[in-house]
Design a protein around this motif. Structure first.
Motif, short mmCIF file in Angstrom:
data_model
loop_
_atom_site.label_atom_id
_atom_site.label_comp_id
_atom_site.label_asym_id
_atom_site.label_seq_id
_atom_site.Cartn_x
_atom_site.Cartn_y
_atom_site.Cartn_z
N LEU A 94 0.83 -1.20 0.00
CA LEU A 94 0.00 0.00 0.00
C LEU A 94 0.87 1.26 0.00
O LEU A 94 0.52 2.26 -0.62
N ASN A 95 1.98 1.20 0.70
CA ASN A 95 2.89 2.35 0.80
C ASN A 95 4.34 1.95 0.52
O ASN A 95 5.27 2.41 1.19
N LYS A 96 4.50 1.10 -0.46
CA LYS A 96 5.85 0.69 -0.85
C LYS A 96 5.89 0.55 -2.36
O LYS A 96 4.99 -0.03 -2.97
N ASP A 97 6.93 1.10 -2.98
CA ASP A 97 7.02 1.03 -4.44
C ASP A 97 7.62 -0.32 -4.86
O ASP A 97 8.06 -1.11 -4.01
N PRO A 98 7.63 -0.62 -6.16
CA PRO A 98 8.14 -1.92 -6.60
C PRO A 98 9.61 -2.16 -6.29
O PRO A 98 10.08 -3.30 -6.35
N TYR A 99 10.35 -1.10 -5.97
CA TYR A 99 11.75 -1.27 -5.58
C TYR A 99 11.88 -1.62 -4.10
O TYR A 99 12.99 -1.82 -3.59
N GLY A 100 10.74 -1.65 -3.41
CA GLY A 100 10.76 -1.97 -1.99
C GLY A 100 11.00 -0.79 -1.10
O GLY A 100 11.25 -0.94 0.10
N GLU A 101 10.91 0.43 -1.66
CA GLU A 101 11.14 1.65 -0.89
C GLU A 101 9.81 2.30 -0.50
O GLU A 101 8.80 2.14 -1.20
N PHE A 102 9.82 3.06 0.59
CA PHE A 102 8.60 3.73 1.06
C PHE A 102 8.06 4.68 -0.01
O PHE A 102 8.80 5.46 -0.61
N SER A 103 6.76 4.61 -0.24
CA SER A 103 6.11 5.50 -1.20
C SER A 103 4.62 5.54 -0.89
O SER A 103 3.97 4.49 -0.82
N LEU A 104 4.08 6.74 -0.69
CA LEU A 104 2.65 6.86 -0.40
C LEU A 104 1.79 6.37 -1.57
O LEU A 104 0.63 5.99 -1.38
N SER A 105 2.33 6.42 -2.78
CA SER A 105 1.56 5.97 -3.94
C SER A 105 1.49 4.45 -4.04
O SER A 105 0.62 3.91 -4.73
N GLY A 106 2.37 3.76 -3.34
CA GLY A 106 2.32 2.31 -3.31
C GLY A 106 2.58 1.67 -4.67
O GLY A 106 3.21 2.26 -5.55
N SER A 107 2.08 0.45 -4.84
CA SER A 107 2.27 -0.34 -6.05
C SER A 107 0.98 -1.02 -6.45
O SER A 107 0.04 -1.11 -5.66
N ILE A 108 0.95 -1.53 -7.67
CA ILE A 108 -0.11 -2.46 -8.05
C ILE A 108 0.25 -3.80 -7.43
O ILE A 108 1.39 -4.26 -7.57
N PHE A 109 -0.70 -4.43 -6.74
CA PHE A 109 -0.35 -5.70 -6.11
C PHE A 109 -1.50 -6.69 -6.19
O PHE A 109 -2.68 -6.33 -6.27
N LEU A 110 -1.13 -7.95 -6.19
CA LEU A 110 -2.06 -9.07 -6.25
C LEU A 110 -2.46 -9.49 -4.84
O LEU A 110 -1.62 -9.51 -3.94
N ASP A 111 -3.74 -9.79 -4.66
CA ASP A 111 -4.22 -10.26 -3.36
C ASP A 111 -3.34 -11.42 -2.87
O ASP A 111 -3.02 -12.33 -3.63
N TYR A 112 -2.96 -11.35 -1.60
CA TYR A 112 -2.01 -12.33 -1.06
C TYR A 112 -2.57 -13.75 -1.08
O TYR A 112 -1.82 -14.74 -1.04
N ARG A 113 -3.90 -13.87 -1.17
CA ARG A 113 -4.52 -15.20 -1.18
C ARG A 113 -4.56 -15.83 -2.56
O ARG A 113 -4.93 -17.01 -2.70
N ASN A 114 -4.21 -15.06 -3.58
CA ASN A 114 -4.25 -15.57 -4.94
C ASN A 114 -2.95 -16.24 -5.35
O ASN A 114 -1.88 -15.93 -4.82
N SER A 115 -3.04 -17.12 -6.33
CA SER A 115 -1.86 -17.77 -6.89
C SER A 115 -1.08 -16.77 -7.73
O SER A 115 -1.66 -16.08 -8.59
N PRO A 116 0.24 -16.66 -7.55
CA PRO A 116 1.05 -15.76 -8.37
C PRO A 116 1.12 -16.19 -9.83
O PRO A 116 1.54 -15.42 -10.68
N GLN A 117 0.68 -17.40 -10.13
CA GLN A 117 0.63 -17.88 -11.51
C GLN A 117 -0.71 -17.55 -12.18
O GLN A 117 -0.93 -17.91 -13.33
N PHE A 118 -1.60 -16.87 -11.44
CA PHE A 118 -2.94 -16.52 -11.94
C PHE A 118 -3.71 -17.77 -12.38
O PHE A 118 -4.42 -17.77 -13.38
N SER A 119 -3.56 -18.81 -11.58
CA SER A 119 -4.24 -20.07 -11.86
C SER A 119 -5.60 -20.17 -11.16
O SER A 119 -6.36 -21.11 -11.40
#
Length: 234
Positions: A94-119
């Motif tokens: 929510l408050n971390k960019d794709p480089y892993g650094e603090f950012s109020l704009s955050g990142s696009i992210f997949l729900d933690y309960r979903n498969s990372p393979q989109f299966s």
């Protein structure tokens, strides 16, 4: 020696107080403008494009995207062109960019309960609603049916392969609705999506992927653009 008139002293004090207040207002407004500009610039960091799979860019980034990246999302002919992150909870990015650094704009992210393979039959991607069409602020355009009709195609690229993404539904929902904001089955999600959508066409075969962002003053209201995914055979 004659003492200053009391009213003159009070008048001078009032002038100084007014000047001080004006200075504080100017400094606060300047900081707010700088902060907003920094936030938007950080959210549209062009160096991220260096890491888009199979499409090398002219820019050369010295940063490395976090190992939490699981995919890349592109909606054709839109500003949506971002890495997709996933952690073991839905708060991490929510408050971390794709480089892993603090950012109020955050990142696009997949729900933690979903498969990372989109299966899964139904997957959910989250992103902040930023101004100027940055991140999932760009989803606002999909409120217009004509725009949706001409911007229905995209891609989700994973380490295992690429999927074509085709939009079939645009709707608003409450984030507390378990039928839409939990990795449910395809049919359960479709049943809810058919209720008063802003746009809806019968979906193609395949798993569903929802793009979700905040709307309005209510913290629980969400705008959702939902599509089907099909494995890209090319």
């Amino acid at each position: 020696m004659k003492k200053p008139d009391l009213w003159r002293v009070l008048d001078r004090s009032a002038d100084r107080l007014i000047c001080l207040c004006l200075l504080i207002v100017i400094l606060t407004a300047s900081y707010a403008a700088y902060d907003a500009g920094w936030l938007l610039d950080h959210a549209k960091d062009p160096t991220l494009r260096d890491h888009r799979p199979g499409d090398p860019q002219e820019l050369v980034s010295e940063k490395s995207i976090s190992e939490d990246q699981v995919a890349w999302l592109v909606i054709d002919d839109t500003s949506i062109d971002y890495p997709v992150m996933q952690a073991d909870n839905n708060m991490e990015y929510l408050n971390k960019d794709p480089y892993g650094e603090f950012s109020l704009s955050g990142s696009i992210f997949l729900d933690y309960r979903n498969s990372p393979q989109f299966s899964d039959e139904y997957s959910i991607l989250y992103g902040h609603h930023m101004e100027n069409g940055i991140l999932f602020g760009a989803l606002d355009h999909f409120r217009d049916t004509d725009y949706t009709q001409s911007h229905r195609e995209g891609s989700i690229i994973t380490k295992e392969g690429s999927f074509r993404f085709t939009v079939f539904c645009v709707t608003e929902a409450d984030a507390r609705e378990s039928g839409l904001f939990a990795p449910t089955g395809r049919e359960q999600a479709l049943e809810r999506l058919k209720e008063q959508p802003l746009f809806y066409e019968e979906p193609q075969e395949g798993s569903l992927v929802a793009l979700s962002t905040c709307i309005g003053a209510a913290n629980t209201r969400r705008l959702m653009v939902v599509g089907t995914i099909k494995k890209d055979e090319e």
